[in-house]
Structures are given as structure tokens and as C-alpha cells.
Design an enzyme around this catalytic site. Structure first.
Site, short mmCIF file in Angstrom:
data_model
loop_
_atom_site.label_atom_id
_atom_site.label_comp_id
_atom_site.label_asym_id
_atom_site.label_seq_id
_atom_site.Cartn_x
_atom_site.Cartn_y
_atom_site.Cartn_z
NE ARG A 149 17.17 4.62 -18.88
CZ ARG A 149 16.65 3.85 -17.91
NH1 ARG A 149 16.15 2.67 -18.20
NH2 ARG A 149 16.62 4.27 -16.67
CD GLU A 188 11.18 4.60 -22.90
OE1 GLU A 188 10.71 4.94 -21.79
OE2 GLU A 188 12.01 3.69 -23.04
CG HIS A 205 10.55 1.73 -19.71
ND1 HIS A 205 11.37 2.81 -19.98
CD2 HIS A 205 11.23 0.97 -18.81
CE1 HIS A 205 12.48 2.72 -19.27
NE2 HIS A 205 12.42 1.61 -18.55
#
Ligand code: GLV
Length: 324
Positions: free
Chosen positions: A243, A272, A290
Site C-alpha cells: 500500500r 492514488e 496499481h
């Protein structure tokens, strides 16, 4: 189920999986390209019995209060830092994630990033496409070899271990620092190599590649800060498929700019889909959007598992993969 329960699905899911849900439930599907807006989520969760959501959907107290009929929140992700699990449980709402089904895809992708950054593949492609390649030269765009070096795994859970078991194929030895119990019996189909337990600081100081596989919690937020980066070797690489907020991005951009470490490869970011502007300007960092679990097989399996969790709970059965 006596009458057809209502389910809100916050993003398109594979047709076959959607059909399985539709045969048993009234499905309200958000079909937009962008994540469902906060307002839409709060409005459409009302009266629903299940919520199938993504890591881009914050499911906090307000959402759980709005969805007062919810019996399950099924996150299509292994990470669940977007959910207020304690509050959901206090309301009697089951919370599930999608472990295991994405382990191999994420491990494969992590190795893709390791190779991309140590052999400068995206950097070379950028240069070639920009017309900057003048031909083969002995000292052109040299990278760094993996063979004989140490891979440091931070967080030896399922994915960390799946990355570790692939290391012998590249001739790397493995060290790990973990708060998890060591999963000797959970190695998938590959043999578990010899792995050296190390303290976090020792691992940072001795690894050629440091790969992060911890969940995002209050303890792991900014685990990699300026101090941690300063402990790493100047020749080392940092890889993050966990993360974004596990790394202090501003500190990383500074360390890469100052060549305190050789490079980094990131799949996840603090805000993000925004990426720290200083990172965008650097050559010695590989930036992926991602994609860790992004294979057709795995994303289908993730959606399928979330839907099977919903159907089980709505049927009064135990969830298949409740969050721990
Ligand atoms: C992806 O990041 C996931 O948690 O599944």
C-alpha cells in the site's frame, strides 16, 4: 433467502460473476469508468443487504450507517484498509476480503518490478521511443545483477512468501523481517528456500532489493521514511506492491534524487491515483498504476470470491474469507 436481497456493486465485474449474483439477488451496479462518488455510494447503499466494493471505496461509519440493512461488505481486494472493520462488526455486518486468489499474480508482478528497475527496462524503452538510442555500447545503460545478492522481504505473509520462493530461480538469498508468524507450511507449489530472519534495520542495511509486503495499519504507515531509507545501501532498490502510505513518498523522492539508494519500483501510492510530482520527474523509479493483481484470471477469481462470500452470508452460512 426468502425474497431477493438487494446488493450494491460499486464497479463492473466479470459478466459470469455478475450473472451468478443476479440469479439470486437484485443487483444495483455502478457502471461508470470512475469510482462511485461518495454521494452515490451513500444514496445507493440505503436498503441494500450486501455491498460489493473495491479498495477505492472508503466504507466508513457514514456509509455503514447509511447502509443500515447491510449484512455483509465484500471487498474485492486482499487489503481492507479502506473499510472500518471494527465499526462494521459492531453493527453486526460481516466483512470479507479476497486472500489467496491473488497471491501468485502479485508475486509474479513484484518480480516484474524487481527486474524492471534493476535492469532499467522502462527507462531504456523511454529513451528508445524518444529516439535517443545510438546503438549498442559496452557501457550503455548498465543495470545491476541479482545473482548472489540478498532479497529482503518486509512482511512474510502469503504474498511475501510467494515472492521469496521465486528468489532461488534468480540466485538470490532471502532475508525477512516480519511481525507475522513464519508461514513455513504455506508455500504454494514452490519449495521454501532457506530464509534468514533479520531485524527490520538489519534487513534494510544488508539487502540489495527490499520488497514490501505488509498491510497498511497505524504501525506500518510511513514504515519507510527518511531514516529507513538512509539505512539502505546506496546500491539497493526498494519495491512496493503493498500500500502506498507504507512509504513516505516525499522522503523517497528526495532519497532517489540524492542517489541515497539506486532505485525504486512502485505499484501503489499515497494518494492514488495521484503520484508525487517529484517521483514523476525521476528516471531511477519505475511507476506502475496499481497492477499487482491485474490478470484476467486473478481479477475474475477475486470478484467470484467476493460474490460467493455475499451469497454465503445472505444464505445464513459463514463467510468463506472473513477478514482476520
Ligand atoms: C490490491 O491491492 C488488493 O489489496 O487486493
Amino acid at each position: 433467502m426468502t425474497s431477493r436481497p438487494g446488493v450494491l456493486v460499486t464497479r463492473r465485474i466479470p459478466a459470469r460473476v455478475l450473472q451468478a449474483l443476479e440469479t439470486r439477488c437484485e443487483v444495483d451496479l455502478h457502471t461508470g469508468q470512475a469510482p462511485i462518488s461518495r454521494e452515490e455510494l451513500l444514496r445507493r447503499v440505503r436498503g441494500k443487504h450486501a455491498l460489493v466494493c473495491l479498495l477505492t471505496d472508503p466504507v466508513d461509519r457514514e456509509v455503514l450507517d447509511a447502509g443500515s440493512d447491510l449484512r455483509i461488505v465484500a471487498n474485492i481486494a486482499v487489503g481492507y484498509d479502506n473499510l472500518d472493520v471494527a465499526y462494521a462488526r459492531s453493527r453486526g455486518v460481516e466483512v470479507t476480503n479476497t486472500p489467496d486468489v491473488l497471491t501468485e499474480a502479485t508475486a509474479e508482478f513484484t518480480w516484474g518490478l524487481i527486474l524492471a528497475v534493476t535492469r532499467r527496462i522502462p527507462e531504456g524503452e523511454r529513451l528508445l521511443r524518444a529516439g535517443g538510442w545510438k546503438g549498442w555500447a559496452l557501457d550503455f545503460m548498465l543495470g545491476s545483477e541479482l545473482r548472489g545478492k540478498q532479497l529482503g522481504i518486509v512482511g512474510l505473509g502469503r504474498i511475501g512468501l510467494a515472492v521469496a520462493v521465486r528468489a532461488p530461480a534468480f540466485g538470490m538469498r532471502v532475508a525477512y523481517a516480519t511481525a507475522d508468524p513464519v508461514p513455513a507450511a504455506r508455500a504454494g507449489s514452490l519449495p521454501v528456500p532457506q530464509m534468514e530472519p533479520q531485524s527490520f534495520d538489519q534487513l534494510l542495511a544488508t539487502s540489495h532489493v527490499v520488497s514490501l509486503h505488509v498491510p497498511l495499519t497505524a504501525t506500518t504507515r510511513h514504515l519507510i521514511d527518511g531514516t529507513a531509507l538512509a539505512r539502505m545501501k546506496r546500491t539497493a532498490y526498494l519495491v512496493n506492491t503493498s500500500r502506498g502510505p507504507v512509504i513516505d513518498e516525499a522522503a523517497l523522492a528526495w532519497a532517489l534524487g540524492e542517489h541515497l539508494i539506486a532505485g525504486a519500483a512502485l505499484d501503489v501510492y499515497e494518494g492514488e491515483p495521484a503520484v508525487h510530482p517529484d517521483l514523476l520527474a525521476l528516471e531511477n523509479v519505475v511507476l506502475a498504476p496499481h497492477l499487482g493483481s491485474a490478470t484476467t484470471e486473478t481479477r475474475t477469481a477475486m470478484a467470484d470470491l467476493a460474490v460467493r462470500n455475499v451469497l454465503a452470508v445472505l444464505d445464513g452460512q459463514p463467510a468463506l474469507t472473513p477478514v482476520p
